[in-house]
Scaffold this active site. Structure first.
Site, PDB file in Angstrom:
ATOM      1  N   TYR A  52      54.352  45.903  30.520  1.00 40.45           N
ATOM      2  CA  TYR A  52      52.949  45.803  30.924  1.00 40.45           C
ATOM      3  C   TYR A  52      52.096  45.041  29.924  1.00 40.45           C
ATOM      4  CZ  TYR A  52      53.217  50.151  28.212  1.00 40.45           C
ATOM      5  OH  TYR A  52      53.495  51.094  27.256  1.00 40.45           O
ATOM      6  N   GLY A  55      50.618  41.329  30.652  1.00 37.28           N
ATOM      7  CA  GLY A  55      49.391  41.059  31.393  1.00 37.28           C
ATOM      8  C   GLY A  55      48.246  41.998  31.078  1.00 37.28           C
ATOM      9  N   HIS A  56      48.455  42.963  30.202  1.00 39.66           N
ATOM     10  CA  HIS A  56      47.416  43.986  29.924  1.00 39.66           C
ATOM     11  C   HIS A  56      47.246  44.166  28.428  1.00 39.66           C
ATOM     12  CE1 HIS A  56      45.344  47.939  30.230  1.00 39.66           C
ATOM     13  NE2 HIS A  56      45.000  47.490  31.407  1.00 39.66           N
ATOM     14  N   PHE A  57      46.665  43.369  27.730  1.00 43.37           N
ATOM     15  CA  PHE A  57      46.003  42.114  28.049  1.00 43.37           C
ATOM     16  C   PHE A  57      46.570  41.045  27.135  1.00 43.37           C
ATOM     17  CE2 PHE A  57      42.937  45.474  29.017  1.00 43.37           C
ATOM     18  CZ  PHE A  57      42.593  45.165  30.322  1.00 43.37           C
ATOM     19  N   VAL A  62      47.096  46.518  25.366  1.00 45.05           N
ATOM     20  CA  VAL A  62      46.611  47.896  25.504  1.00 45.05           C
ATOM     21  C   VAL A  62      47.467  48.601  26.552  1.00 45.05           C
ATOM     22  CG1 VAL A  62      44.657  49.349  26.203  1.00 45.05           C
ATOM     23  CG2 VAL A  62      44.236  47.231  24.932  1.00 45.05           C
TER      24      VAL A  62
END
Length: 154
Positions: A52, A55-57, A62
């Site tokens: 994750y 893309g986060h972020f 995070v």
């Protein structure tokens, strides 16, 4: 498992027998404390390799709050499973997240953090358990929630 059969820490190979979750959705690495039917403490080691973070972020990784909540629910499932006698375990048994109340995020969780999750049983009603959950990093609270989970019916 009976109380005397549980050897702490409970490692990921045992966790894989108790929970149906697999990569990339298994969010518990180790159980470090257990009071059957009452409370549990478990660890999630957060690394930059988590899928994750792409893309986060980008540039500011995070851990999504929803995954912190999911990790708490998985720890609650481990408390239920580790508290039950082995003969009560059913192949393919699933527990579902039914409700989340009072979710609160006070700090971000990122790569290099060790998310320390404490779950306490608040109430058990038939096939459901209500848990009070707190997540900490370095002893500081990062998230908390009240989570209701229910055993799936065939």
């Amino acid at each position: 498992m009976s109380d005397d059969a549980i050897k702490l820490p409970v490692d990921v190979s045992c966790i894989l027998h108790l929970l149906p979750h697999r990569y990339p959705f298994l969010l518990v690495d180790r159980v470090v404390e257990l009071e059957p039917h009452r409370r549990i403490r478990a660890i999630k080691n957060v690394t930059y390799n988590e899928p994750y973070f792409q893309g986060h972020f980008p540039g500011r990784p995070v851990m999504p709050g929803v995954l912190v909540i999911e990790a708490m629910a998985q720890v609650g499932g481990l408390l239920t499973q580790l508290s039950a006698p082995p003969e009560a375990h059913k192949e393919g048994q699933l527990f579902y997240l039914v409700k989340v109340d009072n979710a609160r995020f006070s700090r971000m969780v990122g790569p290099g953090d060790q998310l320390d999750i404490e779950v306490r049983v608040k109430r058990v009603i038939r096939n459901m358990a209500l848990y009070d959950c707190i997540g900490r990093v370095d002893g500081r609270e990062v998230a908390s929630a009240e989570i209701l989970c229910a055993e799936g019916r065939e």
